[in-house]
Design an enzyme around this catalytic site. Structure first.
Site, PDB file in Angstrom:
ATOM      1  N   CYS A 172       0.957  -1.028   0.093  1.00 57.95           N
ATOM      2  CA  CYS A 172      -0.012  -0.037   0.000  1.00 57.95           C
ATOM      3  C   CYS A 172       1.167   1.144  -0.035  1.00 57.95           C
ATOM      4  CB  CYS A 172      -0.974  -0.008   1.032  1.00 57.95           C
ATOM      5  SG  CYS A 172      -0.188   0.260   2.732  1.00 57.95           S
TER       6      CYS A 172
ATOM      7  N   THR B  10       2.251   2.962   2.634  1.00 62.11           N
ATOM      8  CA  THR B  10       3.296   2.709   3.523  1.00 62.11           C
ATOM      9  C   THR B  10       3.579   1.436   4.056  1.00 62.11           C
ATOM     10  OG1 THR B  10       1.655   2.922   5.337  1.00 62.11           O
ATOM     11  CG2 THR B  10       2.619   5.012   4.579  1.00 62.11           C
TER      12      THR B  10
ATOM     13  N   HIS C 115      14.436 -19.102  18.532  1.00 61.25           N
ATOM     14  CA  HIS C 115      13.298 -18.112  17.735  1.00 61.25           C
ATOM     15  C   HIS C 115      12.067 -18.897  17.879  1.00 61.25           C
ATOM     16  CE1 HIS C 115      16.504 -15.455  16.738  1.00 61.25           C
ATOM     17  NE2 HIS C 115      16.963 -16.114  16.179  1.00 61.25           N
TER      18      HIS C 115
HETATM   19  C1  RB5 Z   1      -4.256   5.360   0.882  1.00 57.11           C
HETATM   20  O1  RB5 Z   1      -4.166   6.635   0.562  1.00 57.11           O
HETATM   21  C2  RB5 Z   1      -3.203   4.880   2.069  1.00 57.11           C
HETATM   22  O2  RB5 Z   1      -3.628   5.133   3.194  1.00 57.11           O
HETATM   23  C3  RB5 Z   1      -2.670   3.575   2.024  1.00 57.11           C
HETATM   24  O3  RB5 Z   1      -2.200   3.146   0.669  1.00 57.11           O
HETATM   25  C4  RB5 Z   1      -1.785   2.700   3.044  1.00 57.11           C
HETATM   26  O4  RB5 Z   1      -0.594   3.889   3.189  1.00 57.11           O
HETATM   27  C5  RB5 Z   1      -2.329   2.881   4.392  1.00 57.11           C
HETATM   28  O5  RB5 Z   1      -1.837   2.453   5.163  1.00 57.11           O
END
Ligand code: RB5
Length: 151
Positions: free
Chosen positions: A64, A66, A132
């Site tokens: 996504c 991040t 682990h």
């Molecule tokens: C989308 O704008 C963004 O919030 C998503 O891609 C992600 O980074 C969420 O954690």
């Protein structure tokens, strides 16, 4: 089989990883999305996580903006140990020490060659077990409501 998915923020790095999977004859299922318009990342992260949790997929890769949102979703699914990673050291260590079964990456954090490198490390690093194993078992125990702190 590798389950892979993304939202709009992770589409470009996911496509780069898919090219790597094709070039290396690694079988995969792409759960989408497949276009740049805004979508809801839980829809795609959940499908990848379910594929791994059910055993249909050996491991998962979700992207996504991040990597954080998709990791939060995936870690709600039983049996999933999803790690957000942005460097090769952590991609290696989360396999060796945490037995991570889903790699999460952010298209607004790393570039396409880095995403391919991290996927390659993640898919080619084995879990060490040993000392682990007890700790990974604790994660499972917490998930199952069986974890107790012993005095
Ligand atoms: C989308 O704008 C963004 O919030 C998503 O891609 C992600 O980074 C969420 O954690």
């Amino acid at each position: 089989m590798i389950a892979i998915g993304c939202d709009h923020g992770g589409l470009d790095i996911k496509n780069a990883v898919i090219e790597y999977l094709k070039e290396n004859n690694i079988s995969f299922t792409d759960f989408g999305c497949d276009r740049a318009e805004s979508v809801d990342y839980p829809v795609y992260a959940y499908q990848v996580a379910k594929a791994v949790s059910s055993g249909k997929a050996d491991r998962g890769i979700i992207c996504c903006g991040t990597g954080i949102g998709v990791s939060m979703v995936a870690n709600k699914v039983k049996g999933i140990r999803a790690a957000v990673v942005s460097d090769a050291f952590c991609a290696e260590m989360t396999r060796r020490h945490n037995d991570a079964n889903i790699l999460c990456m952010g298209g607004r954090v790393i570039d396409e060659p880095t995403a391919v490198k991290l996927a390659d490390v993640f898919l080619n690093t084995e879990y060490e077990g040993g000392r682990h194993a007890k700790r990974v078992q604790m994660i499972t125990d917490i998930e199952n409501g069986n974890f107790e702190i012993k005095d």
